[in-house]
Write an enzyme that holds these catalytic residues in place. Sequence first.
Site, PDB file in Angstrom:
ATOM      1  N   ASP A  19      42.418  45.299  31.069  1.00  0.00           N
ATOM      2  CA  ASP A  19      41.645  45.558  29.851  1.00  0.00           C
ATOM      3  C   ASP A  19      42.505  45.471  28.577  1.00  0.00           C
ATOM      4  OD1 ASP A  19      39.631  46.284  31.707  1.00  0.00           O
ATOM      5  OD2 ASP A  19      40.227  48.391  31.644  1.00  0.00           O
ATOM      6  N   GLU A 226      29.850  44.611  29.333  1.00  0.00           N
ATOM      7  CA  GLU A 226      30.878  45.572  28.896  1.00  0.00           C
ATOM      8  C   GLU A 226      31.979  44.806  28.173  1.00  0.00           C
ATOM      9  OE1 GLU A 226      32.438  47.407  32.481  1.00  0.00           O
ATOM     10  OE2 GLU A 226      33.309  45.536  33.179  1.00  0.00           O
TER      11      GLU A 226
END
Length: 326
Positions: A19, A226
Amino acid sequence: MKKNTKPNKPIVDHIYTADPSAHVFEGKIYIYPSHDLDLEKISNDNGDQYAMEDYHVLSMDDFNSPCVDHGEALHMKDVPWVKQQMWAPDAAYKNNTYYLYFPAKDKDEIFRIGVATSSNPAGPFTPQESYIPGSFSIDPAVLVDDDNKSYMYVGGLWGGQLEKWQTGKFNPDAEGPAATEPALGPIVAELSEDMLTFKEDPKEISIIDEDGNPILAGDEDRRFFEGAWVHKYNDYYYLSYSTGSTHYIVYATSKNPKGPFTYKGRILNPVEGWTTHHSIVQFENKWYLFYHDSSLSGGLNHKRSVKYTELKYNDDGTIQTIDPYK
Ligand code: FUB
């Protein structure tokens, strides 16, 4: 010996990282990743296998330099409101301060967004006592705009709990919209000058197709799942995100930071592992995509590694699709 980083290779391999939110601070590239734990976990759709507990900040002087791990920048034991699962963070600079924004589950197991501050981009970061009032869901991304206004983008389906906030209150039993209804969009809120609170109630962003119709919940190749990221290029705001179940990074553009955003295309084809998550940053005169995959762990979904590659625009402002393994 420290190894120089290479495109499409893990930027570090002594820990698992995921991420990545990349920024240029003080002339260097700083990367704010999740720190995946090297533990055995059973995967489920709620994301319980992502049980991360802390953050490490990474940096590179440039793209020919080794990647430095600056060590633990924040641990959940030091954040009074956090129970578990420190997921995808981001960072911003304003007011002579570095801000680390992070999602984590509170004591009621509801995802909230926290903030911690430091005078150094590498931390350590000092957390606020509580989460940002009115914050919810996961994957904060903060844009400090050219006019010095700042916006936070958040949201994630399934384990990210976005479906449960459709009425403005947390409903643990809420389901997402039917396939033929508009998909849920990411959430945006302008931040206050102090960067610690929202200036306004968070609002849903609308993502539409070229004909102006909303992207539908059943359109899993294009709908938001997301990992939102917003950057600016040629006076357009580019909202990019993961499509989750179909594993693409795609993008949509707008003249307004709050949208509506018009869907444009794919940035990154699927990587090894279930999740895909990215950031886009300009360094000197080139643009780069930071992303992760699970190749270093042999495909384990919750043991991922951050990588980067160059990102190229066409003359009309569209982005060339990247195949991570070509
Ligand atoms: O790392 C945990 C979660 O997986 C992130 O918050 C999502 O974006 C996905 O990458």
